[in-house]
Motif scaffolding. Structure first.
Motif, PDB file in Angstrom:
ATOM      1  N   ALA A  17       0.733  -1.131   0.089  1.00 22.56           N
ATOM      2  CA  ALA A  17       0.087  -0.150   0.024  1.00 22.56           C
ATOM      3  C   ALA A  17       0.914   1.444   0.142  1.00 22.56           C
ATOM      4  O   ALA A  17       0.421   2.111  -0.438  1.00 22.56           O
ATOM      5  N   VAL A  18       2.085   1.145   0.737  1.00 21.37           N
ATOM      6  CA  VAL A  18       2.762   2.417   0.757  1.00 21.37           C
ATOM      7  C   VAL A  18       3.575   2.552  -0.480  1.00 21.37           C
ATOM      8  O   VAL A  18       3.801   3.966  -1.071  1.00 21.37           O
ATOM      9  N   ALA A  19       4.342   1.788  -0.977  1.00 19.41           N
ATOM     10  CA  ALA A  19       5.049   1.745  -2.154  1.00 19.41           C
ATOM     11  C   ALA A  19       4.778   0.901  -3.347  1.00 19.41           C
ATOM     12  O   ALA A  19       4.892  -0.473  -3.016  1.00 19.41           O
ATOM     13  N   ILE A  20       4.413   1.572  -4.468  1.00 19.69           N
ATOM     14  CA  ILE A  20       4.125   0.752  -5.593  1.00 19.69           C
ATOM     15  C   ILE A  20       5.103   1.033  -6.599  1.00 19.69           C
ATOM     16  O   ILE A  20       5.163   2.331  -7.240  1.00 19.69           O
ATOM     17  N   GLY A  21       5.700   0.039  -7.116  1.00 17.55           N
ATOM     18  CA  GLY A  21       6.354   0.047  -8.376  1.00 17.55           C
ATOM     19  C   GLY A  21       7.876   0.281  -8.333  1.00 17.55           C
ATOM     20  O   GLY A  21       8.329   0.860  -7.158  1.00 17.55           O
ATOM     21  N   GLY A  22       8.827  -0.423  -8.977  1.00 19.01           N
ATOM     22  CA  GLY A  22      10.222  -0.286  -9.123  1.00 19.01           C
ATOM     23  C   GLY A  22      10.850  -1.094  -7.977  1.00 19.01           C
ATOM     24  O   GLY A  22      10.062  -1.800  -7.056  1.00 19.01           O
ATOM     25  N   GLY A  24      12.140   0.150  -5.334  1.00 15.95           N
ATOM     26  CA  GLY A  24      12.319   0.842  -4.090  1.00 15.95           C
ATOM     27  C   GLY A  24      11.163   0.334  -3.239  1.00 15.95           C
ATOM     28  O   GLY A  24      11.053   0.141  -2.105  1.00 15.95           O
ATOM     29  N   ALA A  25      10.170  -0.026  -4.240  1.00 14.08           N
ATOM     30  CA  ALA A  25       8.826  -0.845  -3.603  1.00 14.08           C
ATOM     31  C   ALA A  25       9.090  -2.056  -3.219  1.00 14.08           C
ATOM     32  O   ALA A  25       8.697  -2.401  -2.208  1.00 14.08           O
ATOM     33  N   PHE A  26       9.878  -2.799  -3.829  1.00 14.19           N
ATOM     34  CA  PHE A  26      10.219  -4.291  -3.720  1.00 14.19           C
ATOM     35  C   PHE A  26      11.186  -4.118  -2.259  1.00 14.19           C
ATOM     36  O   PHE A  26      10.923  -4.808  -1.285  1.00 14.19           O
ATOM     37  N   ALA A  27      11.957  -3.389  -2.184  1.00 17.24           N
ATOM     38  CA  ALA A  27      12.989  -2.925  -0.884  1.00 17.24           C
ATOM     39  C   ALA A  27      11.928  -2.651   0.337  1.00 17.24           C
ATOM     40  O   ALA A  27      12.126  -3.321   1.285  1.00 17.24           O
ATOM     41  N   ALA A  28      10.986  -1.778  -0.117  1.00 19.55           N
ATOM     42  CA  ALA A  28       9.975  -1.315   1.049  1.00 19.55           C
ATOM     43  C   ALA A  28       9.179  -2.448   1.498  1.00 19.55           C
ATOM     44  O   ALA A  28       9.060  -2.635   2.758  1.00 19.55           O
ATOM     45  N   VAL A  29       8.664  -3.308   0.692  1.00 19.81           N
ATOM     46  CA  VAL A  29       7.567  -4.660   1.012  1.00 19.81           C
ATOM     47  C   VAL A  29       8.548  -5.513   1.810  1.00 19.81           C
ATOM     48  O   VAL A  29       8.029  -6.198   2.540  1.00 19.81           O
ATOM     49  N   ALA A  30       9.925  -5.573   1.206  1.00 18.90           N
ATOM     50  CA  ALA A  30      10.731  -6.540   1.872  1.00 18.90           C
ATOM     51  C   ALA A  30      11.073  -6.365   3.438  1.00 18.90           C
ATOM     52  O   ALA A  30      10.839  -7.067   4.381  1.00 18.90           O
ATOM     53  N   VAL A  31      11.326  -4.844   3.424  1.00 13.74           N
ATOM     54  CA  VAL A  31      11.528  -4.640   4.949  1.00 13.74           C
ATOM     55  C   VAL A  31      10.268  -4.463   5.934  1.00 13.74           C
ATOM     56  O   VAL A  31      10.431  -5.074   6.882  1.00 13.74           O
ATOM     57  N   LEU A  32       9.389  -4.063   5.277  1.00 16.17           N
ATOM     58  CA  LEU A  32       8.138  -3.988   6.113  1.00 16.17           C
ATOM     59  C   LEU A  32       7.447  -5.398   6.453  1.00 16.17           C
ATOM     60  O   LEU A  32       7.106  -5.991   7.568  1.00 16.17           O
ATOM     61  N   GLY A  33       7.651  -6.390   5.647  1.00 16.78           N
ATOM     62  CA  GLY A  33       7.430  -7.527   5.678  1.00 16.78           C
ATOM     63  C   GLY A  33       8.192  -8.357   6.774  1.00 16.78           C
ATOM     64  O   GLY A  33       7.851  -9.327   7.535  1.00 16.78           O
ATOM     65  N   ALA A  34       9.556  -8.097   6.759  1.00 16.19           N
ATOM     66  CA  ALA A  34      10.374  -8.575   7.845  1.00 16.19           C
ATOM     67  C   ALA A  34      10.317  -8.031   9.231  1.00 16.19           C
ATOM     68  O   ALA A  34       9.907  -8.640  10.262  1.00 16.19           O
ATOM     69  N   ILE A  35       9.704  -6.729   9.449  1.00 13.99           N
ATOM     70  CA  ILE A  35       9.294  -5.907  10.530  1.00 13.99           C
ATOM     71  C   ILE A  35       8.216  -6.793  11.188  1.00 13.99           C
ATOM     72  O   ILE A  35       7.874  -7.287  12.098  1.00 13.99           O
TER      73      ILE A  35
END
Length: 58
Positions: A17-22, A24-35
Motif C-alpha cells: 500500500a505504501v510503495a507501488i512500483g520499481g 524501491g517498492a520491492f525493498a520497502a515491501v521486503a523491509v516491512l514484511g520482515a518487520i
C-alpha cells in the motif's frame, strides 16, 4: 492464524500500500514484511528480545 503469520501478512500488505512500483517498492515491501514477521514472532513468544535490552525475564 498465528500472530507470526498475521504479522507477516500485515507487513506485506502495508508495504504494498505504501510503495507501488520499481526496486524501491520491492525493498520497502521486503523491509516491512520482515518487520511484520519479527513483531508476529515476538507476539507468539518465539523471539526473545531480553538480550538486546539487557534485562532478563527471570
Amino acid at each position: 492464524m498465528k500472530a507470526t503469520q498475521l504479522g507477516l501478512i500485515t507487513g506485506l500488505v502495508l508495504g504494498l500500500a505504501v510503495a507501488i512500483g520499481g526496486f524501491g517498492a520491492f525493498a520497502a515491501v521486503a523491509v516491512l514484511g520482515a518487520i511484520g514477521l519479527l513483531v508476529g514472532r515476538y507476539l507468539d513468544g518465539k523471539l526473545d528480545l531480553s538480550q538486546l535490552t539487557g534485562r532478563d525475564r527471570g
